[in-house]
Design a protein around this motif. Structure first.
Motif, short mmCIF file in Angstrom:
data_model
loop_
_atom_site.label_atom_id
_atom_site.label_comp_id
_atom_site.label_asym_id
_atom_site.label_seq_id
_atom_site.Cartn_x
_atom_site.Cartn_y
_atom_site.Cartn_z
N GLY A 132 0.92 -1.03 -0.10
CA GLY A 132 -0.31 0.04 -0.11
C GLY A 132 0.32 1.38 0.24
O GLY A 132 0.53 2.17 -0.07
N ARG A 133 2.01 1.14 0.13
CA ARG A 133 2.82 2.79 0.21
C ARG A 133 3.06 3.14 -0.92
O ARG A 133 3.35 4.54 -1.05
N ILE A 134 2.85 2.83 -2.11
CA ILE A 134 2.69 3.20 -3.39
C ILE A 134 1.10 3.84 -4.31
O ILE A 134 1.61 5.16 -4.62
N LEU A 135 0.79 4.11 -3.07
CA LEU A 135 -0.11 4.46 -2.74
C LEU A 135 -0.92 5.71 -2.75
O LEU A 135 -1.43 6.28 -2.79
N ILE A 136 0.36 5.82 -1.21
CA ILE A 136 0.02 7.31 -0.37
C ILE A 136 1.13 8.13 -1.24
O ILE A 136 2.25 8.86 -1.59
N PRO A 137 0.41 9.21 -1.29
CA PRO A 137 0.36 10.97 -2.12
C PRO A 137 1.57 11.29 -1.38
O PRO A 137 1.82 11.10 0.06
N LYS A 138 2.92 11.78 -1.67
CA LYS A 138 4.17 12.38 -1.16
C LYS A 138 4.02 13.15 0.11
O LYS A 138 4.52 13.37 0.54
N ASP A 139 2.65 13.97 0.20
CA ASP A 139 2.49 14.66 0.69
C ASP A 139 2.14 14.43 2.33
O ASP A 139 2.10 14.86 3.00
N LEU A 140 2.00 13.51 1.51
CA LEU A 140 0.97 12.59 3.18
C LEU A 140 2.05 11.40 3.95
O LEU A 140 2.44 10.53 5.42
N GLU A 141 3.17 11.15 3.08
CA GLU A 141 4.64 10.11 3.57
C GLU A 141 4.56 10.12 4.78
O GLU A 141 5.86 9.00 5.71
N ASN A 142 5.09 11.83 5.46
CA ASN A 142 5.83 11.63 6.68
C ASN A 142 4.58 11.91 7.34
O ASN A 142 5.17 12.07 8.61
N TYR A 145 0.92 7.12 10.93
CA TYR A 145 0.10 6.25 10.84
C TYR A 145 -0.72 5.79 9.18
O TYR A 145 -1.57 5.40 9.32
N TYR A 146 -0.14 6.62 8.03
CA TYR A 146 -0.49 6.52 6.75
C TYR A 146 0.04 5.74 5.82
O TYR A 146 -0.64 5.03 5.38
N HIS A 147 0.87 4.93 6.70
CA HIS A 147 1.81 3.36 5.94
C HIS A 147 2.51 2.73 7.06
O HIS A 147 3.59 2.10 7.21
N ILE A 148 1.00 2.52 7.95
CA ILE A 148 1.63 1.36 9.38
C ILE A 148 1.38 -0.17 8.48
O ILE A 148 1.59 -1.23 9.36
N MET A 149 0.47 0.52 7.66
CA MET A 149 -0.25 -1.24 6.94
C MET A 149 1.04 -2.07 6.78
O MET A 149 2.57 -1.40 6.31
N THR A 150 1.24 -2.93 6.94
CA THR A 150 2.20 -3.74 6.80
C THR A 150 2.92 -4.57 5.24
O THR A 150 1.39 -4.21 4.25
N VAL A 151 3.58 -4.57 4.82
CA VAL A 151 3.82 -4.64 3.36
C VAL A 151 4.27 -5.88 2.69
O VAL A 151 5.22 -7.08 3.46
N GLN A 152 2.81 -6.99 1.82
CA GLN A 152 2.54 -8.20 1.75
C GLN A 152 3.76 -8.50 0.82
O GLN A 152 4.75 -10.02 1.60
#
Length: 174
Positions: A132-142, A145-152
């Motif tokens: 899901g990290r690829i779906l996160i807009p650049k302005d929200l990357e930092n 909790y926007y990228h705590i979903m495990t990378v499967q």
């Protein structure tokens, strides 16, 4: 006073004797890797874009039902996805509250716009589960909790087939 001085001297002699027999960590068989290399092992690879494989039939209702049954098992299995640690879903074995409740997902959260206001699709959901990290807009990357979903898939936690099954399971949550 003499007893205290004696104990101090005896202690120093004892420490000296122990020091003579001390081994290095490696000689004692204790791993002592350089800290940076250990930490770097925990850094996931770069985000990757995934497409639903042709063998993952998420359009046919009967196929979706069979895949969802297997996806439920992956959802609840600690050694696999362990999705239940963060999410809740109908018939889940225990529920976490870090991620959203997926009960009623297809008729609720799936219809809500994505991060950028985009429409969510089955491809979007598959990608969200796969990496899901690829779906996160650049302005929200930092933002936490926007990228705590495990990378499967990217980390090898799950296979393409298991992500397909999980996608079906989440879609079965009406």
């Amino acid at each position: 006073m003499k007893l205290k001085k004696f104990l101090t001297i005896a202690g120093l002699v004892g420490l000296t004797a122990i020091g003579a027999y001390a081994l290095t960590l490696q000689e004692a068989g204790i791993e002592n890797p350089e800290g940076k290399s250990v930490m770097l092992k925990d850094v996931p690879p770069e985000p990757r874009l995934y497409a639903i494989p042709p063998e993952c039939n998420l359009k046919d209702k009967e196929s979706l039902k069979k895949l969802a049954e297997k996806g439920k098992e992956v959802f609840n299995t600690v050694a696999k996805g362990n999705c239940v640690a963060c999410h809740c879903a109908k018939d889940a074995k225990g529920c976490g509250n870090i991620g959203p409740d997926l009960t009623g997902y297809k008729n609720g959260l799936f219809k809500a716009p994505g991060y950028r206001g985009e429409e969510k699709t089955v491809d979007w959901l598959y990608q969200k589960i796969a990496d899901g990290r690829i779906l996160i807009p650049k302005d929200l990357e930092n933002i936490p909790y926007y990228h705590i979903m495990t990378v499967q898939i990217t980390t090898g936690q799950l296979t393409y087939e298991e992500v397909c099954q999980l996608t079906a399971y989440v879609l079965s949550q009406e």
